[in-house]
Design a protein around this motif. Structure first.
Motif, PDB file in Angstrom:
ATOM      1  N   ALA A  31       0.849  -1.191   0.000  1.00 51.07           N
ATOM      2  CA  ALA A  31       0.000   0.000   0.000  1.00 51.07           C
ATOM      3  C   ALA A  31       0.883   1.239   0.000  1.00 51.07           C
ATOM      4  O   ALA A  31       2.084   1.167   0.292  1.00 51.07           O
ATOM      5  CB  ALA A  31      -0.936   0.020   1.213  1.00 51.07           C
ATOM      6  N   HIS A  33       0.794   5.506   1.185  1.00 52.72           N
ATOM      7  CA  HIS A  33       0.109   6.548   1.948  1.00 52.72           C
ATOM      8  C   HIS A  33       0.521   7.927   1.443  1.00 52.72           C
ATOM      9  O   HIS A  33       1.671   8.138   1.063  1.00 52.72           O
ATOM     10  CB  HIS A  33       0.500   6.484   3.427  1.00 52.72           C
ATOM     11  N   LEU A  35       0.580  11.643   3.213  1.00 55.44           N
ATOM     12  CA  LEU A  35       0.517  12.250   4.539  1.00 55.44           C
ATOM     13  C   LEU A  35       0.692  13.753   4.405  1.00 55.44           C
ATOM     14  O   LEU A  35       1.320  14.244   3.453  1.00 55.44           O
ATOM     15  CB  LEU A  35       1.615  11.686   5.435  1.00 55.44           C
ATOM     16  N   MET A  48      -4.777   6.199   1.998  1.00 62.74           N
ATOM     17  CA  MET A  48      -4.040   4.955   1.852  1.00 62.74           C
ATOM     18  C   MET A  48      -4.576   4.265   0.603  1.00 62.74           C
ATOM     19  O   MET A  48      -5.795   4.089   0.453  1.00 62.74           O
ATOM     20  CB  MET A  48      -4.213   4.040   3.056  1.00 62.74           C
ATOM     21  N   SER A  50      -4.035   1.098  -2.415  1.00 62.74           N
ATOM     22  CA  SER A  50      -3.350  -0.087  -2.931  1.00 62.74           C
ATOM     23  C   SER A  50      -3.616  -0.255  -4.420  1.00 62.74           C
ATOM     24  O   SER A  50      -2.929  -1.028  -5.091  1.00 62.74           O
ATOM     25  CB  SER A  50      -3.773  -1.343  -2.171  1.00 62.74           C
ATOM     26  N   ILE A  86       3.829  14.192   2.155  1.00 60.32           N
ATOM     27  CA  ILE A  86       4.790  13.096   2.208  1.00 60.32           C
ATOM     28  C   ILE A  86       4.148  11.830   1.658  1.00 60.32           C
ATOM     29  O   ILE A  86       3.034  11.465   2.044  1.00 60.32           O
ATOM     30  CB  ILE A  86       5.244  12.841   3.659  1.00 60.32           C
ATOM     31  N   VAL A  90       4.278   1.107   2.168  1.00 56.44           N
ATOM     32  CA  VAL A  90       4.263   0.051   3.176  1.00 56.44           C
ATOM     33  C   VAL A  90       5.148  -1.083   2.682  1.00 56.44           C
ATOM     34  O   VAL A  90       4.834  -1.733   1.685  1.00 56.44           O
ATOM     35  CB  VAL A  90       2.837  -0.459   3.431  1.00 56.44           C
ATOM     36  N   LEU A  95       6.824   1.707   7.283  1.00 56.27           N
ATOM     37  CA  LEU A  95       6.679   2.693   6.228  1.00 56.27           C
ATOM     38  C   LEU A  95       8.045   3.207   5.797  1.00 56.27           C
ATOM     39  O   LEU A  95       8.933   3.418   6.627  1.00 56.27           O
ATOM     40  CB  LEU A  95       5.836   3.880   6.714  1.00 56.27           C
ATOM     41  N   PHE A  97       9.524   6.433   3.745  1.00 62.24           N
ATOM     42  CA  PHE A  97       9.019   7.758   3.404  1.00 62.24           C
ATOM     43  C   PHE A  97       9.822   8.419   2.301  1.00 62.24           C
ATOM     44  O   PHE A  97      11.042   8.254   2.199  1.00 62.24           O
ATOM     45  CB  PHE A  97       9.076   8.681   4.631  1.00 62.24           C
TER      46      PHE A  97
END
Lengths: 107, 116
Positions: A31, A33, A35, A48, A50, A86, A90, A95, A97
């Motif tokens: 997945a 993300h 942020l 989030m 996928s 950001i 996963v 995580l 980044f």
């Protein structure tokens, strides 16, 4: 080379403009993300993903698993959207980044 | 339903002192992650814990840093004999299950550690 690359690093826009932030990754993921972090502030999870596309208000996030690429779009940008965005992927149990995109929206 | 609670928000320590950072996960979340954000750098994974177990500590410095998540109470990130290079924002996140693409992470507001 970082496993998660974001572009641009810095972005300025006039209020009302359409914003696109890009994220490319080199690892296999389950997945991704997006942020948001305001200066000196906490981290808020926006999306989030996928697969496919998600929309929340003026924010849209897309992901292309085959191309290992995701984009975050902001429509009708507003000064309150000014923040660091950001991308994080996963990888098994943690995580990884990107370094973030600093967005400033001017009135 | 409180989110992830971190305290203190700001912590100042002199070189050589110990720093203890606390994280209470969201209710119902049994997985806790600690991340560090050095000044002008991106976030980096430190450690992943479940209740009473360290699952992955591959991001933890080999010395002076330790983490726990006891059966009762918050998760603790402990830094012994702090140095100026430990100055950073430390974020905690929690999730109900790990590595599951259907479940997200909730982040705390962070603890900003300053070593003087």
């Amino acid at each position: 080379k970082n496993e998660v690359e974001q572009s641009p690093q810095n972005l300025t826009a006039q209020e009302g403009e359409f914003i696109t932030i890009n994220c490319s990754y080199s690892v296999g993921i389950s997945a991704l993300h997006w942020l948001q972090q305001h200066p000196g502030g906490g981290i808020v999870s926006l999306f989030m993903l996928s697969s496919g596309k998600k929309k929340h208000g003026r924010l849209i996030a897309t992901i292309n698993i085959q191309e290992k690429h995701s984009s975050l779009h902001i429509t009708a940008s507003h000064p309150r959207d000014s923040a660091v965005y950001i991308c994080a992927v996963v990888d098994t149990d943690k995580l990884i980044f990107g370094t973030g995109t600093r967005l400033q929206v001017f009135p | 339903n409180a989110g992830v609670m971190q305290n203190p928000r700001h912590l100042v320590r002199r070189r050589g002192q110990e720093a203890r950072l606390r994280c209470s996960p969201m209710k119902g979340h049994s997985h806790v992650y600690w991340y560090r954000q050095l000044p002008e750098e991106g976030l980096k994974f430190m450690v992943y814990l479940q209740k009473e177990n360290i699952i992955d500590e591959s991001g933890m410095p080999k010395e002076r840093f330790s983490a726990e998540f006891p059966k009762e109470g918050p998760s603790i990130l402990r830094i012994q004999q702090v140095v100026r290079g430990d100055s950073a924002a430390y974020f905690c996140a929690s999730s109900p299950l790990h590595g599951q693409s259907n479940y997200g992470y909730t982040f705390g507001s962070g603890t900003r550690l300053t070593v003087v």
